[in-house]
Design an enzyme around this catalytic site. Structure first.
Site, short mmCIF file in Angstrom:
data_model
loop_
_atom_site.label_atom_id
_atom_site.label_comp_id
_atom_site.label_asym_id
_atom_site.label_seq_id
_atom_site.Cartn_x
_atom_site.Cartn_y
_atom_site.Cartn_z
N GLU A 32 -23.23 -26.86 15.83
CA GLU A 32 -24.00 -25.68 15.42
C GLU A 32 -23.45 -25.06 14.15
OE1 GLU A 32 -23.95 -23.14 18.84
OE2 GLU A 32 -25.45 -24.36 19.91
N HIS B 243 -14.72 -28.71 12.87
CA HIS B 243 -13.77 -28.03 13.75
C HIS B 243 -13.55 -28.86 15.00
CE1 HIS B 243 -17.86 -26.62 14.53
NE2 HIS B 243 -17.52 -26.56 15.80
N HIS C 148 -12.62 -28.73 18.93
CA HIS C 148 -12.55 -27.87 20.12
C HIS C 148 -11.38 -28.32 21.00
CE1 HIS C 148 -16.80 -26.18 19.98
NE2 HIS C 148 -16.95 -27.22 19.18
P1 AMP Z 1 -20.18 -26.47 17.48
O1 AMP Z 1 -21.34 -26.38 18.43
O2 AMP Z 1 -19.31 -27.67 17.73
O3 AMP Z 1 -20.61 -26.33 16.04
O4 AMP Z 1 -19.24 -25.25 17.83
C1 AMP Z 1 -19.37 -23.99 17.25
C2 AMP Z 1 -18.60 -23.06 18.13
O5 AMP Z 1 -18.33 -21.89 17.39
C3 AMP Z 1 -19.35 -22.63 19.39
O6 AMP Z 1 -18.59 -23.01 20.54
C4 AMP Z 1 -19.46 -21.12 19.25
O7 AMP Z 1 -19.28 -20.44 20.47
C5 AMP Z 1 -18.34 -20.80 18.28
N1 AMP Z 1 -18.51 -19.60 17.46
C6 AMP Z 1 -19.63 -19.16 16.85
N2 AMP Z 1 -19.38 -18.03 16.16
C7 AMP Z 1 -18.07 -17.74 16.35
C8 AMP Z 1 -17.20 -16.69 15.92
N3 AMP Z 1 -17.62 -15.69 15.13
N4 AMP Z 1 -15.91 -16.71 16.32
C9 AMP Z 1 -15.46 -17.69 17.12
N5 AMP Z 1 -16.22 -18.72 17.56
C10 AMP Z 1 -17.51 -18.74 17.19
#
Ligand code: AMP
Ligand code: ZN
Length: 117
Positions: free
Chosen positions: A96, A101, A103
């Site tokens: 998203e 990054h 996890h």
């Molecule tokens: P991905 O789906 O792998 O791109 O992961 C994006 C992640 O970023 C998701 O797990 C979201 O919950 C997390 N996320 C979105 N906005 C923020 C934020 N402001 N601070 C920390 N995590 C976030």
């Protein structure tokens, strides 16, 4: 670097966040919507759109993400009980935020014991 990138803004301090780890190459902070008791994001400071865009020269930073993940798992006491390390790649893979990054997800049951070799 993309000006609209949320993680670049967090790295630059334009959006407040608490870093659990911060050096010249990467930061670590808690996921805002945790999928488990421990859910960290390990984010290179260099803006790389997705794992599909990594270049030969990015090998060191990608490797470092894993080394720091190992260190963070120990610090948060999930190293023995176990955790998952995950890259979501592109929309269909669940990505998203288009800034690479890693996890780190764990902490379901910290009493799980180490398996003997
Ligand atoms: P991905 O789906 O792998 O791109 O992961 C994006 C992640 O970023 C998701 O797990 C979201 O919950 C997390 N996320 C979105 N906005 C923020 C934020 N402001 N601070 C920390 N995590 C976030
Ligand atoms: Zn970015």
């Amino acid at each position: 670097m993309s000006h609209d990138c949320l993680f670049c803004k967090i790295i630059k301090g334009e959006i407040p966040s608490q870093f659990l780890y911060d050096d010249d190459d990467l930061v670590v902070f808690k996921d805002i919507n945790p999928a488990a008791p421990v859910h960290l994001l390990l984010v290179p400071k260099k803006h790389i759109r997705s794992m599909n865009d990594i270049q030969e020269g990015d090998g060191e930073i990608i490797s470092k993400l894993f080394m720091v993940a190992k260190q963070m798992a120990k610090e948060l006491d999930v190293d023995v009980s176990g955790y998952k390390l995950l890259f979501n790649v592109e929309k269909g893979g669940g990505q998203e935020i288009f800034h690479v990054h890693l996890h780190l997800i764990g902490g379901w049951n910290r009493r799980v014991e180490k398996v003997a070799e």
